[in-house]
Enzyme design. Structure first.
Site, PDB file in Angstrom:
ATOM      1  NE  ARG A 114      -3.775  -1.913   2.452  1.00  0.00           N
ATOM      2  CZ  ARG A 114      -4.989  -1.929   2.920  1.00  0.00           C
ATOM      3  NH1 ARG A 114      -5.603  -0.814   3.220  1.00  0.00           N
ATOM      4  NH2 ARG A 114      -5.613  -3.061   3.105  1.00  0.00           N
ATOM      5  NE  ARG A 148     -16.035  -5.391   4.996  1.00  0.00           N
ATOM      6  CZ  ARG A 148     -14.943  -4.818   4.502  1.00  0.00           C
ATOM      7  NH1 ARG A 148     -14.322  -5.342   3.478  1.00  0.00           N
ATOM      8  NH2 ARG A 148     -14.456  -3.735   5.046  1.00  0.00           N
TER       9      ARG A 148
HETATM   10  P1  AP5 Z   1      -8.056  -4.299   4.971  1.00  0.00           P
HETATM   11  O1  AP5 Z   1      -8.687  -5.356   5.768  1.00  0.00           O
HETATM   12  O2  AP5 Z   1      -7.145  -4.671   3.876  1.00  0.00           O
HETATM   13  O3  AP5 Z   1      -9.194  -3.344   4.445  1.00  0.00           O
HETATM   14  P2  AP5 Z   1      -9.314  -2.487   3.102  1.00  0.00           P
HETATM   15  O4  AP5 Z   1      -8.180  -2.339   2.201  1.00  0.00           O
HETATM   16  O5  AP5 Z   1      -9.869  -1.237   3.610  1.00  0.00           O
HETATM   17  O6  AP5 Z   1     -10.204  -3.322   2.197  1.00  0.00           O
HETATM   18  P3  AP5 Z   1     -11.474  -4.062   2.630  1.00  0.00           P
HETATM   19  O7  AP5 Z   1     -11.127  -5.381   3.254  1.00  0.00           O
HETATM   20  O8  AP5 Z   1     -12.318  -3.117   3.431  1.00  0.00           O
HETATM   21  O9  AP5 Z   1     -12.220  -4.246   1.222  1.00  0.00           O
HETATM   22  P4  AP5 Z   1     -12.069  -5.364   0.113  1.00  0.00           P
HETATM   23  O10 AP5 Z   1     -11.510  -4.734  -1.095  1.00  0.00           O
HETATM   24  O11 AP5 Z   1     -11.410  -6.600   0.623  1.00  0.00           O
HETATM   25  O12 AP5 Z   1     -13.624  -5.634  -0.165  1.00  0.00           O
HETATM   26  P5  AP5 Z   1     -14.546  -6.894   0.188  1.00  0.00           P
HETATM   27  O13 AP5 Z   1     -14.273  -8.026  -0.726  1.00  0.00           O
HETATM   28  O14 AP5 Z   1     -14.529  -7.170   1.642  1.00  0.00           O
HETATM   29  O15 AP5 Z   1      -7.256  -3.299   5.931  1.00  0.00           O
HETATM   30  C1  AP5 Z   1      -7.844  -2.841   7.142  1.00  0.00           C
HETATM   31  C2  AP5 Z   1      -6.863  -1.919   7.856  1.00  0.00           C
HETATM   32  O16 AP5 Z   1      -5.661  -2.644   8.193  1.00  0.00           O
HETATM   33  C3  AP5 Z   1      -6.381  -0.704   7.024  1.00  0.00           C
HETATM   34  O17 AP5 Z   1      -7.267   0.375   7.145  1.00  0.00           O
HETATM   35  C4  AP5 Z   1      -5.031  -0.427   7.687  1.00  0.00           C
HETATM   36  O18 AP5 Z   1      -5.199   0.234   8.915  1.00  0.00           O
HETATM   37  C5  AP5 Z   1      -4.504  -1.823   7.987  1.00  0.00           C
HETATM   38  N1  AP5 Z   1      -3.709  -2.391   6.853  1.00  0.00           N
HETATM   39  C6  AP5 Z   1      -4.005  -3.512   6.136  1.00  0.00           C
HETATM   40  N2  AP5 Z   1      -3.058  -3.756   5.215  1.00  0.00           N
HETATM   41  C7  AP5 Z   1      -2.141  -2.754   5.339  1.00  0.00           C
HETATM   42  C8  AP5 Z   1      -0.941  -2.441   4.656  1.00  0.00           C
HETATM   43  N3  AP5 Z   1      -0.483  -3.203   3.616  1.00  0.00           N
HETATM   44  N4  AP5 Z   1      -0.256  -1.330   5.054  1.00  0.00           N
HETATM   45  C9  AP5 Z   1      -0.672  -0.569   6.091  1.00  0.00           C
HETATM   46  N5  AP5 Z   1      -1.825  -0.824   6.785  1.00  0.00           N
HETATM   47  C10 AP5 Z   1      -2.542  -1.900   6.414  1.00  0.00           C
HETATM   48  O19 AP5 Z   1     -15.984  -6.281  -0.237  1.00  0.00           O
HETATM   49  C11 AP5 Z   1     -16.550  -5.210   0.495  1.00  0.00           C
HETATM   50  C12 AP5 Z   1     -18.070  -5.399   0.547  1.00  0.00           C
HETATM   51  O20 AP5 Z   1     -18.587  -5.206  -0.760  1.00  0.00           O
HETATM   52  C13 AP5 Z   1     -18.515  -6.793   0.986  1.00  0.00           C
HETATM   53  O21 AP5 Z   1     -19.668  -6.687   1.758  1.00  0.00           O
HETATM   54  C14 AP5 Z   1     -18.811  -7.524  -0.345  1.00  0.00           C
HETATM   55  O22 AP5 Z   1     -19.807  -8.528  -0.194  1.00  0.00           O
HETATM   56  C15 AP5 Z   1     -19.289  -6.371  -1.214  1.00  0.00           C
HETATM   57  N6  AP5 Z   1     -18.946  -6.541  -2.627  1.00  0.00           N
HETATM   58  C16 AP5 Z   1     -17.793  -7.064  -3.152  1.00  0.00           C
HETATM   59  N7  AP5 Z   1     -17.822  -7.021  -4.493  1.00  0.00           N
HETATM   60  C17 AP5 Z   1     -18.996  -6.428  -4.837  1.00  0.00           C
HETATM   61  C18 AP5 Z   1     -19.600  -6.093  -6.087  1.00  0.00           C
HETATM   62  N8  AP5 Z   1     -19.000  -6.334  -7.260  1.00  0.00           N
HETATM   63  N9  AP5 Z   1     -20.810  -5.502  -6.059  1.00  0.00           N
HETATM   64  C19 AP5 Z   1     -21.442  -5.231  -4.875  1.00  0.00           C
HETATM   65  N10 AP5 Z   1     -20.911  -5.534  -3.657  1.00  0.00           N
HETATM   66  C20 AP5 Z   1     -19.702  -6.126  -3.638  1.00  0.00           C
HETATM   67 MG    MG Z   2     -10.536  -7.143   2.461  1.00  0.00          MG
END
Ligand code: AP5
Ligand code: MG
Length: 235
Positions: A114, A148
């Site tokens: 990131r 979610r």
């Molecule tokens: P992390 O857990 O990685 O969260 P994020 O990047 O914010 O991403 P998400 O997990 O929220 O989203 P996603 O893209 O996986 O979507 P999902 O499939 O769940 O990180 C959390 C925290 O940890 C960060 O804020 C930071 O503090 C720290 N961190 C982690 N990695 C780090 C790093 N490398 N460096 C520094 N800090 C770090 O889908 C989301 C929702 O949408 C679900 O409900 C799903 O069912 C729905 N959905 C999915 N696809 C669709 C679609 N096509 N249409 C409609 N709904 C959909």
């Molecule tokens: Mg995720």
């Protein structure tokens, strides 16, 4: 019927250690995109086809928070504020994770790297063959995040409206009733996470584009269509 706890957030395997794998044996994939883009959703759907294990730094950090480790205690304050956890913490986690036996042929990174320092560290660890950028407009993100829920047993990802379980309160994948909402899934933190994405993470797109391995996928479509397109890119 199991109830989800907490309610709507937006109203406000054991692993086997092996000898260190040589970096050149590994070819990995990066799933890239803003919070809520669907990285975790797609990782789980393409794991079997790619044969690569999902390595989500977010999941690893949440496990560390739950276990109360020093890493978890340090990370929690950043996660709760929607800020990135410091690079040294993340890079140490990744270096440790890729020593595990299932990573010897490469992994599918979800939410890593990131920052530029993280991408630099990754380049010294493994060859990245594809960076798959799942693109979703900011305006869609809050609804996705706020609806979610995930399975506490197998980490399957669901959504109240867009992707609910077939039977309310029961995970489709493993039949667990341990369905949870994430502590950082609230409207306020999502905005900070989006800000961090645009300021610190999105500049990596150019970096990977210049290497010719960056693939943009329209993530504002049906989940199945996105999976199909990702698999086409990886074929
Ligand atoms: P992390 O857990 O990685 O969260 P994020 O990047 O914010 O991403 P998400 O997990 O929220 O989203 P996603 O893209 O996986 O979507 P999902 O499939 O769940 O990180 C959390 C925290 O940890 C960060 O804020 C930071 O503090 C720290 N961190 C982690 N990695 C780090 C790093 N490398 N460096 C520094 N800090 C770090 O889908 C989301 C929702 O949408 C679900 O409900 C799903 O069912 C729905 N959905 C999915 N696809 C669709 C679609 N096509 N249409 C409609 N709904 C959909
Ligand atoms: Mg995720």
């Amino acid at each position: 019927m199991a109830t989800l706890w907490p309610p709507m957030a937006c109203s406000a395997k054991p692993t086997v250690k092996e000898e260190s794998p040589h970096a050149s044996n590994m070819e990995s994939i990066v799933l890239f995109g803003p919070p809520g883009a669907g990285k975790g959703t797609q990782a789980q759907r393409i794991m079997d086809s790619t044969g690569l294990p999902q390595v989500s730094t977010g999941d690893m950090l949440r496990a560390a928070v739950l276990a109360g480790t020093n890493t978890g205690i340090e990370a929690k304050k950043y996660m709760d504020a929607g800020q990135l956890v410091p690079d040294d913490v993340i890079i140490a986690l990744i270096k440790d994770r890729i020593q595990e036996g299932d990573a010897k042929n490469g992994v599918m990174f979800d939410g890593f790297p990131r920052t530029i320092p993280q991408a630099d560290a990754l380049a010294s660890i493994t060859i990245v063959s594809h960076v798959i950028a799942i693109e979703v407009p900011d305006g869609r993100i809050v609804d996705r995040i706020c609806g979610r829920y995930t399975c506490g047993e197998c980490s399957s990802v669901y959504h109240d409206t867009f992707n609910p379980t077939s039977t309310s309160g029961v995970c489709d994948t493993c039949a667990s009733t341990d369905l949870k909402r994430r502590a950082d899934d609230n409207a306020e933190t999502v905005l900070s996470r989006l800000g961090a994405y645009h300021e610190q993470t999105s500049p990596l797109a150019k970096w990977y584009e210049s290497k010719g391995i960056f693939h943009r996928i329209d993530g504002d479509r049906a989940i199945d269509d996105i999976t199909t397109d990702i698999l086409l890119v990886l074929r």
